[in-house]
Design a protein around this motif. Structure first.
Motif, mmCIF file in Angstrom:
data_model
loop_
_atom_site.group_PDB
_atom_site.id
_atom_site.type_symbol
_atom_site.label_atom_id
_atom_site.label_comp_id
_atom_site.label_asym_id
_atom_site.label_seq_id
_atom_site.Cartn_x
_atom_site.Cartn_y
_atom_site.Cartn_z
ATOM 1 N N ASP A 46 18.548 -3.981 -17.054
ATOM 2 C CA ASP A 46 19.613 -3.029 -17.360
ATOM 3 C C ASP A 46 20.156 -2.484 -16.037
ATOM 4 N N GLU A 47 21.413 -2.824 -15.722
ATOM 5 C CA GLU A 47 22.050 -2.459 -14.451
ATOM 6 C C GLU A 47 21.236 -3.028 -13.288
ATOM 7 N N ALA A 48 21.265 -4.343 -13.184
ATOM 8 C CA ALA A 48 20.393 -5.073 -12.260
ATOM 9 C C ALA A 48 20.581 -4.681 -10.805
ATOM 10 N N THR A 49 21.817 -4.384 -10.384
ATOM 11 C CA THR A 49 22.054 -4.108 -8.957
ATOM 12 C C THR A 49 22.784 -2.793 -8.723
ATOM 13 N N GLU A 50 22.767 -1.896 -9.682
ATOM 14 C CA GLU A 50 23.491 -0.628 -9.549
ATOM 15 C C GLU A 50 22.981 0.174 -8.351
ATOM 16 N N GLY A 51 23.909 0.602 -7.495
ATOM 17 C CA GLY A 51 23.575 1.465 -6.381
ATOM 18 C C GLY A 51 22.907 0.780 -5.206
ATOM 19 N N LEU A 52 22.857 -0.552 -5.216
ATOM 20 C CA LEU A 52 22.179 -1.266 -4.136
ATOM 21 C C LEU A 52 23.171 -1.733 -3.079
ATOM 22 N N ARG A 112 0.816 -1.219 0.000
ATOM 23 C CA ARG A 112 0.000 0.000 0.000
ATOM 24 C C ARG A 112 0.853 1.275 0.000
ATOM 25 N N ASN A 113 2.159 1.109 0.019
ATOM 26 C CA ASN A 113 3.048 2.272 -0.054
ATOM 27 C C ASN A 113 3.147 2.772 -1.494
ATOM 28 N N MET A 114 3.366 4.080 -1.631
ATOM 29 C CA MET A 114 3.554 4.656 -2.962
ATOM 30 C C MET A 114 4.942 4.296 -3.486
ATOM 31 N N GLY A 115 5.090 4.341 -4.800
ATOM 32 C CA GLY A 115 6.356 3.966 -5.412
ATOM 33 C C GLY A 115 7.535 4.775 -4.926
ATOM 34 N N ASP A 116 7.292 6.071 -4.613
ATOM 35 C CA ASP A 116 8.400 6.924 -4.172
ATOM 36 C C ASP A 116 8.639 6.850 -2.665
ATOM 37 N N GLN A 117 7.930 5.940 -1.992
ATOM 38 C CA GLN A 117 8.152 5.742 -0.559
ATOM 39 C C GLN A 117 9.006 4.510 -0.283
ATOM 40 N N LEU A 118 9.534 3.916 -1.338
ATOM 41 C CA LEU A 118 10.328 2.703 -1.205
ATOM 42 C C LEU A 118 11.814 3.019 -1.229
ATOM 43 N N SER A 119 12.613 2.144 -0.620
ATOM 44 C CA SER A 119 14.065 2.252 -0.742
ATOM 45 C C SER A 119 14.484 1.865 -2.156
ATOM 46 N N GLY A 120 15.748 2.126 -2.475
ATOM 47 C CA GLY A 120 16.250 1.760 -3.797
ATOM 48 C C GLY A 120 16.123 0.266 -4.065
ATOM 49 N N GLY A 121 16.422 -0.540 -3.060
ATOM 50 C CA GLY A 121 16.314 -1.983 -3.221
ATOM 51 C C GLY A 121 14.882 -2.430 -3.431
ATOM 52 N N GLU A 122 13.962 -1.832 -2.687
ATOM 53 C CA GLU A 122 12.544 -2.172 -2.839
ATOM 54 C C GLU A 122 12.036 -1.739 -4.206
ATOM 55 N N GLN A 123 12.500 -0.587 -4.686
ATOM 56 C CA GLN A 123 12.105 -0.145 -6.018
ATOM 57 C C GLN A 123 12.604 -1.113 -7.090
ATOM 58 N N LEU A 146 23.577 -6.544 0.752
ATOM 59 C CA LEU A 146 22.537 -7.512 1.113
ATOM 60 C C LEU A 146 21.396 -7.519 0.097
ATOM 61 N N ILE A 147 21.053 -6.350 -0.421
ATOM 62 C CA ILE A 147 19.987 -6.266 -1.421
ATOM 63 C C ILE A 147 20.476 -6.847 -2.747
ATOM 64 N N ARG A 148 21.750 -6.592 -3.089
ATOM 65 C CA ARG A 148 22.302 -7.204 -4.303
ATOM 66 C C ARG A 148 22.192 -8.714 -4.231
ATOM 67 N N ASP A 149 22.533 -9.274 -3.076
ATOM 68 C CA ASP A 149 22.449 -10.731 -2.922
ATOM 69 C C ASP A 149 21.015 -11.220 -3.115
ATOM 70 N N GLU A 150 20.059 -10.419 -2.658
ATOM 71 C CA GLU A 150 18.654 -10.804 -2.819
ATOM 72 C C GLU A 150 18.244 -10.788 -4.290
ATOM 73 N N ILE A 151 18.748 -9.802 -5.036
ATOM 74 C CA ILE A 151 18.443 -9.744 -6.467
ATOM 75 C C ILE A 151 19.081 -10.929 -7.196
ATOM 76 N N TRP A 152 20.345 -11.250 -6.832
ATOM 77 C CA TRP A 152 20.996 -12.413 -7.470
ATOM 78 C C TRP A 152 20.234 -13.690 -7.158
ATOM 79 N N SER A 153 19.759 -13.825 -5.926
ATOM 80 C CA SER A 153 18.977 -14.998 -5.548
ATOM 81 C C SER A 153 17.698 -15.072 -6.372
#
Length: 231
Positions: free
Chosen positions: A156-162, A126-137, A165-172
């Motif tokens: 395109d740039e799957a984990t840039e700026g993350l 229920r959060n707005m898109g701009d209320q998320l962290s970079g990883g959540e976005q 721990l969030i990068r590991d979640e994206i790789w998983s």
């Protein structure tokens, strides 16, 4: 499934791509590698019709879609997780996901399945898109692409700026998608993470393909990383 042949692209009078060749088969994970400014994002933009190619051919399942409109590319089965995420800020997480949903009741990717893949999105639905962290976005951008039920997903740039721990979640997540049989084309700078699950790699330098091969071939050719991927 995706076949790119001799792709050329320009910005005004400046030629950026000089005959890019790459292919992604069903269920295959292919990476597009290179330093910043070498043409990776331009390749993606040209594939998706966001930039009209100056030459070459883009086909999906044998259908020529060179310079087709982006919505036709999407209907053909290509899903994009763009650089910078580009989530819809005025919409909630759930509205972002529903906005791109495509497929019948038997669709492989549904809202519930995306929430199982990314439980954090369900918590923040229920959060707005701009209320998320970079990883959540980024999770939302991946989920939004999956809701189109693509035959191929492009990141395109799957984990840039993350954060790590969030990068590991994206790789998983990407490893899980591969196990699900998804075809993936991924751009990222974390080569060591990519070689753990990718099948093949295409390296570009100044708009040219300078090397391509399998993961075992890349591992056994360390000078490729030194010459073309290290800053």
């Amino acid at each position: 499934m995706l076949l790119v042949e001799g792709l050329q692209a320009s910005y005004g009078d400046s030629r950026v791509l000089f005959g890019i060749d790459l292919a992604v088969a069903r269920g295959e994970v292919v990476t597009l590698l290179g330093r910043n400014g070498m043409g990776k994002t331009t390749t993606v933009r040209s594939i998706f019709g966001l930039l009209r190619p100056a030459g070459g051919r883009v086909s999906v399942n044998g259908r020529d879609l060179t310079a087709a409109a982006p919505h036709l590319i999407a209907r053909a089965g290509l899903g994009l997780v763009p650089e910078g995420r580009q989530v819809f800020a005025p919409l909630t997480v759930e509205e972002n996901l529903i906005a791109t949903a495509r497929g019948s009741g038997k669709a492989k990717w549904t809202l519930d399945k995306v929430y199982r893949l990314f439980p954090r999105l369900k918590e923040r639905r229920r959060n707005m898109g701009d209320q998320l962290s970079g990883g959540e976005q980024q999770m939302l951008a991946v989920g939004r692409a999956l809701m189109t039920n693509p035959a191929l997903i492009v990141l395109d740039e799957a984990t840039e700026g993350l954060a790590p721990l969030i990068r590991d979640e994206i790789w998983s997540c990407l490893r899980h998608l591969k196990d699900e049989g998804e075809a993936i084309l991924v751009i990222d700078k974390n080569v060591d993470a990519l070689i753990r699950f990718a099948d093949r790699h295409v390296v570009i330098e100044k708009g040219h393909v300078v090397w391509s091969g399998s993961t075992p071939e890349l591992v056994s050719t360390p000078d490729v990383k030194t010459r073309f991927l290290q800053v």
